[in-house]
Design an enzyme around this catalytic site. Structure first.
Site, PDB file in Angstrom:
ATOM      1  CE  LYS A   1      -1.900   2.919   1.885  1.00 37.71           C
ATOM      2  NZ  LYS A   1      -1.843   4.399   1.581  1.00 37.71           N
TER       3      LYS A   1
ATOM      4  CD  GLU B   1      11.376   2.243  11.092  1.00 36.00           C
ATOM      5  OE1 GLU B   1      11.337   3.132  11.995  1.00 36.00           O
ATOM      6  OE2 GLU B   1      11.484   2.493   9.901  1.00 36.00           O
TER       7      GLU B   1
ATOM      8  CB  CYS C   1      11.867   7.140  12.132  1.00 37.98           C
ATOM      9  SG  CYS C   1      12.371   5.912  10.937  1.00 37.98           S
TER      10      CYS C   1
ATOM     11  CD  GLU D   1       9.177  10.836  14.725  1.00 40.25           C
ATOM     12  OE1 GLU D   1      10.102  10.230  14.142  1.00 40.25           O
ATOM     13  OE2 GLU D   1       8.051  10.342  14.891  1.00 40.25           O
TER      14      GLU D   1
END
Length: 479
Positions: free
Chosen positions: A169, A243, A278, A380
């Protein structure tokens, strides 16, 4: 979309415009919005392909993956250019290296396809006891927009080498490079072994997570979305690997401040990726003995970076993926600018005039004088923003490094290797770099601890653990 080896529009008849991050409002393509019928077709196709693929000789899998790697190399510039156009990632510093990594991942997993094997147990002459590592079945890979090709490379070749079928996807905002990858793979794989769907995460993505015909969901993205996927896929006991996000510490010990250190800090900050990584080392803990010099030299390095059109060879840094992300980063920067406890060493608010004003461009920003309690040091941001925090005591800085819900990456910088390794062993992160800002190569396990996810990718161990299951077989032999 690619379904069962054929290009397909959506059964819903709906489309989504793909816009250029460097020029707001400029439509560069449109892709289908997959609906339930499309997802069902893709899953049925993958199940058929899996039944044939699961038992082929490993050399067949290896040859297919190696041919794809060669084809990626041949179309590397096309893949890099389309990556720069739909993600905003700079062509020279980011898009081309990502394509090179993609080819390396297909080549690596092609090389280790024969290592998906079990063990025998010496249980006496009248017993044959052995294990088989069998594929899971249909794997749904749900991709992010920051590095779609590289993350597809984490999932697709490993799953296929282990005998699975894959449905990707593509990220809603950055699907174009994945469609081109599908075009390449489709020449060398049986129909249905790799299907690619486009559309929304809350629609097509959620349909895959909930689908009984999907045996595993491999997701890369935010921690918030990952929690929901784990909950929903876990409800039907599907396999899951995640992840997720990171707020990663980068610890600088006292010592000589060299060009190598500053260049390494630049690399670890992921500023050249607009901070959209990340693994970005955005919590910079600098010992007070070298704090002023490190901050001054790193600020100068940030200021020297060229922000511009992602397809321009001169650009070091490209554009943030979309306007929503752009505005979210701006809010964090505004908070930092207005905080009396922080100093803007370089950067700050995005330009409102000139060539950069028409796109989602942020400039590299370094705040100094921070502490580990500031929101900018805890959440973040996923933008080109680094907060420098001074320290003096080793136990204190390790405690600050671990004082986060995340545990993906970390960086340690020291001229004393014993000191560096001691710190690396104490940091709660799944991926630690010592005296380098990059350093990862294919074959090394990659993944996070705590809220940064579960499971490992990029390695033989990750492939076996993540894309196979163990079957124990015991045979009584008449002797």
């Amino acid at each position: 979309m690619l379904i069962d080896g054929e290009w397909a529009e959506s059964s819903t008849g709906e489309w989504r415009d793909i816009t250029n991050p460097a020029r707001r409002g400029e439509v560069i393509a449109r892709v289908p919005r997959a609906g339930q019928e499309d997802v069902d077709r893709a899953v049925a196709s993958s199940r058929r392909a899996f039944e044939a693929w699961r038992d082929v000789h490993f050399t067949v899998r290896a040859r297919a993956l190696l041919k794809i790697a060669d084809a990626i190399d041949e179309r590397a510039e096309d893949l890099a250019l389309i990556t720069a156009q739909d993600t905003g990632n700079a062509l020279r510093t980011q898009a081309r290296p990502e394509v090179a990594t993609l080819a390396s991942l297909f080549r690596y997993f092609g090389g280790v396809a024969g290592e998906v094997k079990g063990n025998t147990l010496p249980a006496g002459a009248d017993q044959l006891q052995y294990t088989r590592q069998e594929p899971l079945g249909v794997v749904a890979g749900i991709l992010p927009w920051n590095s779609p090709l590289m993350i597809a490379g984490f999932k697709v070749p490993a799953a296929i080498a282990a005998g699975n079928a894959v449905i990707l996807k593509a990220a809603e905002d950055a699907p174009l490079s994945i469609i081109m990858l599908a075009e390449i793979c489709n020449e060398y794989l049986p129909a249905g072994l790799l299907n690619v769907l486009t559309g929304g995460g809350r629609t097509a993505g959620q349909m895959l997570v909930d689908h009984k015909g999907v045996d595993k969901v491999s997701f890369t993205g935010s921690t918030e979305v990952g929690r929901g996927i784990a909950r929903d896929a876990g409800e039907r006991l599907a396999h899951v690997s995640l992840e997720l996000g990171g707020k990663n510490p980068s610890i600088v010990f006292p010592g000589q401040v060299t060009d190598k250190l500053i260049d390494g800090l630049l690399m670890s900050s992921r500023i050249h990726r607009q901070g959209q990584s990340c693994t970005a080392g955005t919590r910079l803990f600098v010992h007070r003995d070298v704090e002023d010099e490190v901050n001054e030299r790193l600020a100068a390095k940030f200021a020297s970076m060229v922000v511009g059109d992602p397809t321009d060879e001169a650009s070091d840094i490209g554009a943030v993926i979309n306007e929503s992300q752009y505005k979210g980063i701006q809010e964090y920067i505004e908070e930092g600018v207005n905080d009396a406890g922080l100093t803007v060493a370089t950067g700050g608010l995005p330009p409102t005039e000139g060539p950069l004003a028409g796109g989602n461009f942020h400039v590299p920003t370094l705040f100094t004088g921070g502490n580990n309690e500031f929101r900018l040091a805890r959440e973040e941001i996923f933008g080109p923003v680094v907060v420098s925090i001074p320290w003096t005591d080793l136990d204190e800085v390790i405690a600050m490094a671990n004082d986060t819900s995340y545990g993906l990456a970390a960086y340690v910088w020291s001229n004393d290797i014993n000191q560096a390794l001691s710190a690396a062993h104490r940091i709660e992160a799944g991926w630690v770099q010592v005296n380098q800002g990059g350093g990862q190569v294919v074959g090394q396990s990659y993944g996070g601890m705590k809220d940064s996810g579960s499971g490992r990718e990029v390695s033989l161990e990750g492939m076996i653990a993540g894309f196979t299951q163990t079957k124990q077989i015991n045979v009584k032999i008449d002797v």
